[in-house]
Motif scaffolding. Structure first.
Motif, short mmCIF file in Angstrom:
data_model
loop_
_atom_site.label_atom_id
_atom_site.label_comp_id
_atom_site.label_asym_id
_atom_site.label_seq_id
_atom_site.Cartn_x
_atom_site.Cartn_y
_atom_site.Cartn_z
N ALA A 159 0.84 -1.20 0.00
CA ALA A 159 0.00 0.00 0.00
C ALA A 159 0.87 1.25 0.00
N ILE A 160 0.20 2.36 -0.24
CA ILE A 160 0.82 3.69 -0.19
C ILE A 160 0.05 4.50 0.84
N THR A 161 0.76 5.23 1.66
CA THR A 161 0.12 6.05 2.69
C THR A 161 0.48 7.51 2.48
N VAL A 162 -0.52 8.37 2.55
CA VAL A 162 -0.31 9.80 2.41
C VAL A 162 -0.79 10.48 3.69
N GLY A 163 0.02 11.38 4.19
CA GLY A 163 -0.36 12.11 5.39
C GLY A 163 0.06 13.56 5.31
N PHE A 164 -0.40 14.37 6.26
CA PHE A 164 -0.03 15.78 6.29
C PHE A 164 -0.01 16.27 7.73
N ASP A 165 0.69 17.34 7.93
CA ASP A 165 0.74 18.01 9.24
C ASP A 165 0.56 19.50 8.97
N ASP A 166 -0.63 20.02 9.31
CA ASP A 166 -0.91 21.42 9.00
C ASP A 166 -0.15 22.38 9.90
N VAL A 167 0.37 21.87 11.03
CA VAL A 167 1.16 22.74 11.91
C VAL A 167 2.60 22.82 11.40
N GLN A 168 3.20 21.67 11.13
CA GLN A 168 4.57 21.64 10.60
C GLN A 168 4.62 21.96 9.10
N ARG A 169 3.42 21.99 8.48
CA ARG A 169 3.30 22.26 7.04
C ARG A 169 4.11 21.25 6.22
N THR A 170 3.77 19.98 6.43
CA THR A 170 4.43 18.91 5.68
C THR A 170 3.40 18.02 5.00
N VAL A 171 3.83 17.43 3.90
CA VAL A 171 3.07 16.39 3.20
C VAL A 171 3.99 15.18 3.09
N THR A 172 3.48 14.00 3.48
CA THR A 172 4.31 12.79 3.50
C THR A 172 3.68 11.71 2.63
N VAL A 173 4.48 11.12 1.77
CA VAL A 173 4.06 9.98 0.96
C VAL A 173 4.94 8.80 1.33
N SER A 174 4.31 7.72 1.82
CA SER A 174 5.05 6.55 2.29
C SER A 174 4.62 5.31 1.52
N ASP A 175 5.54 4.36 1.38
CA ASP A 175 5.20 3.09 0.77
C ASP A 175 5.93 1.97 1.49
N ASN A 176 5.46 0.75 1.31
CA ASN A 176 6.16 -0.42 1.85
C ASN A 176 6.71 -1.27 0.71
N GLY A 177 7.32 -0.54 -0.24
CA GLY A 177 7.88 -1.19 -1.41
C GLY A 177 9.30 -1.65 -1.21
N ILE A 178 10.06 -1.63 -2.30
CA ILE A 178 11.38 -2.25 -2.30
C ILE A 178 12.41 -1.46 -1.51
N GLY A 179 12.20 -0.16 -1.35
CA GLY A 179 13.12 0.66 -0.58
C GLY A 179 14.44 0.90 -1.28
N MET A 180 15.31 1.71 -0.64
CA MET A 180 16.60 2.06 -1.24
C MET A 180 17.72 1.96 -0.21
N THR A 181 18.86 1.52 -0.67
CA THR A 181 20.07 1.52 0.16
C THR A 181 20.69 2.91 0.12
N LYS A 182 21.77 3.07 0.87
CA LYS A 182 22.50 4.34 0.85
C LYS A 182 22.99 4.64 -0.56
#
Length: 653
Positions: free
Chosen positions: A59-82
């Motif tokens: 799945a993909i998760t989208v969230g926001f914080d109106d106080v910190q003024r952020t938008v976050t898009v998260s996934d549980n996919g393959i990810g990335m190394t350094k």
């Protein structure tokens, strides 16, 4: 801080300020990247038995914080190394998704690497620049990622100006979080609207509604608190807010489902919801094309014309998707102007998009799709006409003008597509008919299709020239829309197909052409009568001061004393309409008017008698009255109504 691995400042500035024209698509791009990451993990699970995942958990998760003024898009996919973060985000225009597709695409014969079947995944990314659209709205972007199978998480962070940092971080599971710190609001831009529930859900449903994985979000809701046991009688209910995780997107687009699995009610509901109509569509057309260019289309013919249909503000076009992601709200190239009422969607993963994914690189792809859709729309409208004539008549009253104008605007080049779809009112059958239906009821010796143009049916049906043609046994199509006569001119003729044979029938205006309904003997008699009365007709023409080209004895009148006809293509009705067009020049083309006199009418004998008696003033007064009378019969205004009324009064006195 690490520097970007290209001409960083110039290229990144180009990414942020030039390539994309619409700031709000940043969320579409981040969600598409998240979908690709999930797809990559799912694909690995198909080809690697050591990768154990449950597709239902992706799945993909989208969230926001109106106080910190952020938008976050998260996934549980393959990810990335350094190293992945450094390569994928530190190198602008490097597309890990494109690289993935290239490495895993179906092999050519003899090649060993890659995998044969990628039908279970739908990688969206191509150019490696979508991520940087986040800097259009963000003053800083932080990416936290943990690769599948790794115990380490890493954070990539940049302000999008000079470079970036990579540092160790914490993340409980594999996948990626992209956190966008929104810019401060200005007089021109309100970036804070993206950190709101409504702002986020609206963008998801508009651009990413059909991404194949669930896009989840915490939604704030309100509910009534339980009534206390000891509450007094006058107790006022209290409410409380709570949050609930909801899936925002629809995931599986209705146009990719088999028609046999979707009910008409489902199509109707989709149409009314997505295209904001209260009524069910009149027609639904589905297309699933496979070949050099694969695409799906779902088209609708509305039951009623929108309120702005015939205004400059109306914009045609179909919604264009690529891999279930909205590219354009209204792609005008997909439907011709004469089918501008059709609404719907087209989705293809094969489209060659430009780097911003807002437009296409190769319009020939659109042309291929447009030609196929045009044929499908034409075929469906023809079936509509044949299978549900009452419904088609209603449809044509709403949208027929558009198709008629399409014939005229294309200078007749669209006649092969549209001619047999057009309807006109039959004076004899007293209903709307096609050209084929008109000809099916015509006498065997009929060689043309006759029509008359004017303001309304009742008036046209009573016009002397129309009643004369009807009396001879021929039908007349009564044209009351301002585009009708132009349409008929552009058509020129109608080709009736009878098996392998074709027969052409010219379209003739009963008021402006030789209809071919008189015998050679009748023509000869009229010409002789005109010659015999040339002196009278010269006086009559002089009385009209150049408003007519000539006066002749008519071959087409039975009851009326006179009629106005024209020589050439422009009729009186067409001239009048052109003069009423906004911005029309003063020097307009004029119709060549002919005053035809009924040689068998008593009025003609009166005119001859006055001329023979030398009373040409009487001839001129009568001529003026007859001319104005003929104009009124045509439904056209007269120059001086007061003078006309006075002349009638004097005649009566």
């Amino acid at each position: 801080m690490r520097k970007f691995k290209t001409e960083s400042k110039k290229l990144l500035d180009l990414m942020i300020n030039s390539i994309y024209t619409n700031r709000e698509i940043f969320l579409r791009e981040l969600i598409s990247n998240a979908s690709d990451a999930v797809d990559k993990l799912y694909f690995r699970s198909l080809v690697d038995d050591t990768v154990k995942i449950n597709r239902a958990d992706l799945a993909i998760t989208v969230g926001f914080d109106d106080v910190q003024r952020t938008v976050t898009v998260s996934d549980n996919g393959i990810g990335m190394t350094k190293d992945d973060l450094d390569k994928n985000l530190g190198t602008i225009a490097h597309s890990d998704s494109l690289e993935f597709k290239t490495e895993n695409a179906k092999n050519e014969p003899g090649e060993e690497k890659g995998h044969a079947d990628m039908t279970e995944v739908d990688i969206i990314g191509q150019f490696g620049v979508g991520f940087y659209s986040a800097f259009m709205v963000g003053k800083k972007v932080r990416v936290v990622s943990r690769a599948y199978g790794s115990d380490e998480a890493w954070a990539w962070e940049s302000d999008g100006i000079e470079g970036y940092t990579i540092s160790a971080a914490e993340r409980a599971e594999h996948g990626t979080d992209v956190i966008v710190y929104l810019k401060d609001d200005t007089a021109e831009e309100t970036y804070g609207e993206y950190a709101t529930e409504h702002g986020i859900t609206d963008l998801i449903r508009r651009y990413s509604n059909y991404v194949r994985y669930p896009i989840q979000m915490e939604i704030t809701k309100s509910r009534m608190k339980p009534r206390p046991i000891d509450a007094p009688d006058e107790y006022m209910p209290e409410f409380e807010n709570y949050t609930e995780v909801e899936t925002i997107n629809s995931m599986i687009p209705i146009w990719k489902r088999k028609s046999s699995e979707v009910s008409q009610e489902d199509y109707n509901e989709f149409y009314k919801t997505d295209f904001h109509d209260f009524d069910d569509p009149a027609r639904t057309v589905t297309v699933h094309a496979e070949g050099t260019l694969n695409y799906d289309a779902l088209l609708f013919v509305p039951a009623h014309a929108p309120f702005d249909m015939y205004t400059k503000e109306y914009k045609k076009g179909l919604a264009l998707y690529s891999s279930n992601v909205l590219i354009m709200d209204k792609c005008e190239e997909l439907v011709p102007d004469y089918f501008n009422f059709v609404r719907g969607v087209v989705d293809s993963a094969d489209l060659t998009l430009n780097i911003s994914r807002e437009t296409l690189q190769h319009n020939n792809q659109l042309r291929v799709i447009a030609r196929r859709l045009e044929k499908k729309i034409k075929a469906d409208l023809a079936a509509f006409r044949d299978d549900d004539r009452e419904g088609y008549d209603s449809f044509f009253k709403e949208f027929g003008r558009t198709m008629k104008y399409g014939v005229y605007a294309s200078y007749g080049s669209a006649k092969d597509v549209l001619a047999d779809l057009l309807l006109f009112y039959s004076a004899k059958q007293q209903k709307l008919v096609t050209f084929d239906e008109y000809l099916a009821n015509a006498p065997e010796d009929q060689s043309a299709i006759y029509f008359a143009a004017g303001d309304n049916l009742e008036h046209l049906a009573k016009m002397p020239i129309v009643t004369t043609v009807l009396a001879k046994g021929y039908d007349v199509l009564l044209c009351t829309e301002n585009v009708d006569e132009f349409c008929m001119m552009a058509l020129g003729d109608y080709v009736k197909k009878e098996g392998e044979d074709e027969r052409s029938f010219p379209l003739k205006n009963v008021s402006s052409e030789d209809l071919g309904l008189t015998t050679e003997e009748e023509k000869k008699q009229a010409e002789e009568a005109t010659e015999e009365n040339q002196g009278l007709f010269e006086v009559m023409a002089d009385a009209l001061g150049g408003r007519v080209e000539k006066v002749v004895v008519s071959t087409r009148l039975t009851d009326a004393p006179v009629v106005l006809t024209t020589e050439g293509a422009m009729s009186l009705q067409m001239e009048a309409m052109l003069r009423q067009t906004p911005g029309a020049p003063e020097e307009m083309p004029k119709s060549h008017v002919v005053l035809e006199v009924n040689g068998q009418h008593p009025v003609f004998e009166t005119l001859k008698a006055a001329h023979e008696a030398g009373d040409d003033e009487k001839v001129k007064r009568y001529t003026s009255i007859l001319f104005d009378q003929a104009l009124l019969v045509e439904g056209l205004p007269i120059d001086d109504p007061i003078a006309f009324a006075q002349a009638i009064t004097e005649l009566m006195a």
